[in-house]
Design an enzyme around this catalytic site. Sequence first.
Site, PDB file in Angstrom:
ATOM      1  N   TYR A   1       0.911  -1.324  -0.075  1.00  0.00           N
ATOM      2  CA  TYR A   1      -0.184  -0.361  -0.008  1.00  0.00           C
ATOM      3  C   TYR A   1       0.688   1.622   0.236  1.00  0.00           C
ATOM      4  O   TYR A   1       0.860   2.228  -0.791  1.00  0.00           O
ATOM      5  CB  TYR A   1      -0.882   0.295   1.122  1.00  0.00           C
ATOM      6  CG  TYR A   1      -1.770   0.723   1.086  1.00  0.00           C
ATOM      7  CD1 TYR A   1      -2.957   0.405   0.341  1.00  0.00           C
ATOM      8  CD2 TYR A   1      -1.466   2.873   1.288  1.00  0.00           C
ATOM      9  CE1 TYR A   1      -3.988   1.576   0.205  1.00  0.00           C
ATOM     10  CE2 TYR A   1      -2.656   4.167   1.460  1.00  0.00           C
ATOM     11  CZ  TYR A   1      -3.614   2.859   0.570  1.00  0.00           C
ATOM     12  OH  TYR A   1      -4.658   3.953   0.686  1.00  0.00           O
TER      13      TYR A   1
ATOM     14  N   PHE B   1      -6.999  20.915 -25.619  1.00  0.00           N
ATOM     15  CA  PHE B   1      -7.646  19.158 -24.861  1.00  0.00           C
ATOM     16  C   PHE B   1      -9.066  19.118 -24.126  1.00  0.00           C
ATOM     17  O   PHE B   1      -8.554  19.909 -23.374  1.00  0.00           O
ATOM     18  CB  PHE B   1      -6.149  18.830 -25.324  1.00  0.00           C
ATOM     19  CG  PHE B   1      -6.247  17.009 -24.831  1.00  0.00           C
ATOM     20  CD1 PHE B   1      -6.785  16.686 -26.363  1.00  0.00           C
ATOM     21  CD2 PHE B   1      -7.220  16.207 -24.040  1.00  0.00           C
ATOM     22  CE1 PHE B   1      -7.208  15.421 -26.424  1.00  0.00           C
ATOM     23  CE2 PHE B   1      -6.704  14.911 -24.345  1.00  0.00           C
ATOM     24  CZ  PHE B   1      -7.176  14.681 -25.390  1.00  0.00           C
ATOM     25  N   THR B   2      -9.705  18.121 -24.671  1.00  0.00           N
ATOM     26  CA  THR B   2     -10.973  18.310 -24.268  1.00  0.00           C
ATOM     27  C   THR B   2     -10.883  17.916 -22.559  1.00  0.00           C
ATOM     28  O   THR B   2     -11.549  18.681 -22.005  1.00  0.00           O
ATOM     29  CB  THR B   2     -11.136  16.906 -24.744  1.00  0.00           C
ATOM     30  OG1 THR B   2     -10.542  15.816 -25.012  1.00  0.00           O
ATOM     31  CG2 THR B   2     -11.750  17.195 -26.279  1.00  0.00           C
TER      32      THR B   2
ATOM     33  N   ASP C   1       2.048  19.770 -21.278  1.00  0.00           N
ATOM     34  CA  ASP C   1       1.367  18.503 -21.345  1.00  0.00           C
ATOM     35  C   ASP C   1       2.364  17.856 -22.066  1.00  0.00           C
ATOM     36  O   ASP C   1       2.370  17.968 -23.591  1.00  0.00           O
ATOM     37  CB  ASP C   1      -0.463  19.244 -22.305  1.00  0.00           C
ATOM     38  CG  ASP C   1      -1.477  17.338 -22.625  1.00  0.00           C
ATOM     39  OD1 ASP C   1      -0.552  16.251 -21.753  1.00  0.00           O
ATOM     40  OD2 ASP C   1      -2.345  17.003 -22.724  1.00  0.00           O
TER      41      ASP C   1
ATOM     42  N   LYS D   1      -0.134   7.050 -23.600  1.00  0.00           N
ATOM     43  CA  LYS D   1       0.432   7.566 -25.222  1.00  0.00           C
ATOM     44  C   LYS D   1       1.767   7.056 -25.311  1.00  0.00           C
ATOM     45  O   LYS D   1       2.258   5.817 -25.137  1.00  0.00           O
ATOM     46  CB  LYS D   1       0.588   8.704 -25.555  1.00  0.00           C
ATOM     47  CG  LYS D   1      -0.955   9.624 -24.827  1.00  0.00           C
ATOM     48  CD  LYS D   1      -2.745   8.880 -25.057  1.00  0.00           C
ATOM     49  CE  LYS D   1      -3.586   8.881 -24.719  1.00  0.00           C
ATOM     50  NZ  LYS D   1      -3.562  10.590 -23.948  1.00  0.00           N
TER      51      LYS D   1
ATOM     52  N   ARG E   1     -13.509  14.534 -34.433  1.00  0.00           N
ATOM     53  CA  ARG E   1     -12.743  15.568 -33.477  1.00  0.00           C
ATOM     54  C   ARG E   1     -12.764  16.354 -34.418  1.00  0.00           C
ATOM     55  O   ARG E   1     -11.993  17.620 -35.245  1.00  0.00           O
ATOM     56  CB  ARG E   1     -11.276  15.949 -33.619  1.00  0.00           C
ATOM     57  CG  ARG E   1     -10.384  14.276 -32.582  1.00  0.00           C
ATOM     58  CD  ARG E   1     -10.643  15.300 -31.096  1.00  0.00           C
ATOM     59  NE  ARG E   1     -10.832  14.435 -30.236  1.00  0.00           N
ATOM     60  CZ  ARG E   1     -10.787  14.001 -28.935  1.00  0.00           C
ATOM     61  NH1 ARG E   1     -12.231  14.338 -29.212  1.00  0.00           N
ATOM     62  NH2 ARG E   1     -10.058  13.500 -28.522  1.00  0.00           N
TER      63      ARG E   1
ATOM     64  N   PHE F   1     -19.043  14.237 -26.770  1.00  0.00           N
ATOM     65  CA  PHE F   1     -18.471  13.266 -27.926  1.00  0.00           C
ATOM     66  C   PHE F   1     -18.081  11.841 -27.385  1.00  0.00           C
ATOM     67  O   PHE F   1     -19.099  10.694 -28.265  1.00  0.00           O
ATOM     68  CB  PHE F   1     -16.988  13.450 -28.421  1.00  0.00           C
ATOM     69  CG  PHE F   1     -16.010  13.337 -27.542  1.00  0.00           C
ATOM     70  CD1 PHE F   1     -16.101  15.354 -26.462  1.00  0.00           C
ATOM     71  CD2 PHE F   1     -15.448  12.586 -27.208  1.00  0.00           C
ATOM     72  CE1 PHE F   1     -14.878  14.849 -26.110  1.00  0.00           C
ATOM     73  CE2 PHE F   1     -13.931  13.007 -26.474  1.00  0.00           C
ATOM     74  CZ  PHE F   1     -13.432  13.926 -25.556  1.00  0.00           C
TER      75      PHE F   1
HETATM   76  C1  LIG Z   1      -5.194  11.326 -23.300  1.00  0.00           C
HETATM   77  C2  LIG Z   1      -4.843  12.852 -23.673  1.00  0.00           C
HETATM   78  C3  LIG Z   1      -4.907  13.883 -21.816  1.00  0.00           C
HETATM   79  C4  LIG Z   1      -5.767  13.100 -21.111  1.00  0.00           C
HETATM   80  O1  LIG Z   1      -4.676  11.368 -20.492  1.00  0.00           O
HETATM   81  P1  LIG Z   1      -6.155  10.727 -19.965  1.00  0.00           P
HETATM   82  O2  LIG Z   1      -4.905   9.124 -19.635  1.00  0.00           O
HETATM   83  O3  LIG Z   1      -6.670  10.360 -21.491  1.00  0.00           O
HETATM   84  O4  LIG Z   1      -6.404  10.688 -19.515  1.00  0.00           O
HETATM   85  C5  LIG Z   1      -4.147  14.825 -22.045  1.00  0.00           C
HETATM   86  N1  LIG Z   1      -3.916  15.748 -22.709  1.00  0.00           N
HETATM   87  C6  LIG Z   1      -3.613  15.065 -25.062  1.00  0.00           C
HETATM   88  C7  LIG Z   1      -3.375  15.931 -25.100  1.00  0.00           C
HETATM   89  C8  LIG Z   1      -4.100  13.774 -24.384  1.00  0.00           C
HETATM   90  O5  LIG Z   1      -3.763  13.356 -25.656  1.00  0.00           O
END
Ligand SMILES: *Cc1c(COP(=O)(O)O)cnc(C)c1O
Length: 467
Positions: free
Chosen positions: A74, A126-127, A217, A260, A384, A451
Amino acid sequence: MSTHRSWAEPWKVKMVEHLRMTTRAQRESAIREAGYNTFLLPSRLVYIDLLTDSGTSAMSDRQWAGLMLGDEAYAGSENYYHLEDAVREHYGFREVIPTHQGRGAEHLLSRVAIHPGQCVPGNMYFTTTKAHQELAGGRFVDVIIDEAHDADSSHPFKGDIDLEKLQTLIDRVGAAGIAYVCVGATVNMAGGQPISLGNLRAVRALCARHGIRIFLDATRAVENAYFIKTREPGHADRTLAQILRAMCECADGCTMSAKKDSLVNIGGFLALNDAALAEEARNLMVLYEGLQTYGGLAGRDMEALAIGIAESVDFDHMHARIGQVEYLGRKLLEAGVPITRPIGGHGVFLDAARFLPRLPRDQFPAQALAAALYVDSGVRSMERGGVSAGRDQKTGENLFPRLELVRLTIPRRVYTQAHMDVTAESVIALHRNRDRIRGLKFTHEPRHLRFFQARFDPVEGDCVLVD
Ligand SMILES: *Cc1c(COP(=O)(O)O)cnc(C)c1O
């Protein structure tokens, strides 16, 4: 004798996962049941899944071996220290806060670094990033260069920030009116377009003069580093690892979706230099994510992530990854299909506005094209454009960003060149028969990130793609 040599992936396949084929009739009924939203399709009915590159990568044998080394304690898991070392070495930030995925990190950062009413300038939104900034009372302001909004501009660094736009904002609201500058690398919504190191350094210098912080980011920062190495003069001889560090040196911290670049199926982190800010973030973290040494991840997830970070900066890996995206993009360009240029890092973005010029924006051409592509071949892509952009917070009107795109996102180390050929053939066939694609209207519209769960019907008839 020609000196040209083909390249091939720097890996071989050790295990296979079978794909299911479907009939056109099955796909027509599946997309209808999914409300013409590819997010709502069961994956068992998808042939080639290009919905996203998020969490869909194939892990290496070393990462799988790492899963067996999970220390599921933990507190103080050994794997946490491996992750901390990997982030410190490759991203260079001192304070490492694991999160369940990228938006967990965005939530923590937005809560500790934004005062209600402050602006958060960024190179296109970004969303999830924008949603968390707004939930924390911030207001996103787009300061990306104009070329980014032009799908046909071949600017090599469409992710660059327009320094004049940023300066104008600083003049207007003052440094205190700005929470921080949020720099995406690469810029997902612009089509996976990179920011140059020169621009990032100029933004750093401008912000330093005003005492404004910068948070990266870093979700696809290694892909961005590849573009800096191959496109920006003066960096050809540096390693991706060196360029990544140079990018991170321009920032005060980063949020990361490790699903990613870092080649894992789940995970993320917030990394910071400021210990006091990190302390605040950890305070929230124990409420929303988990204890500070696991943050919503199992020990084994952190181990796979630590290994994935090191693998992600390997040049041959990245060359093959981006090379595959380029292979698909070139095929489409040669056939006259309108796509965002230059070809981006993580996917090929179809320019639905030019693909379907006769469909009005309020019939959501990109959403319709993604549905039609699925019906034609079982290839799953993602909208998108207008649907992703949502509505204006004040007026409630639909936002229609200039870019109306369908993203064919390529998972890392998963599909072969033959899968790219099949995908290209389907897109090219649809382009030739584009008059058969029908527009869509909402039948269900969620309030947040609409979306993901929105449902539609064709504006006429009962199929998005007619014979
Ligand atoms: C995917 C993504 C996020 C959010 O990450 P999650 O792991 O999906 O929560 C933030 N910024 C960018 C540019 C992304 O592609």
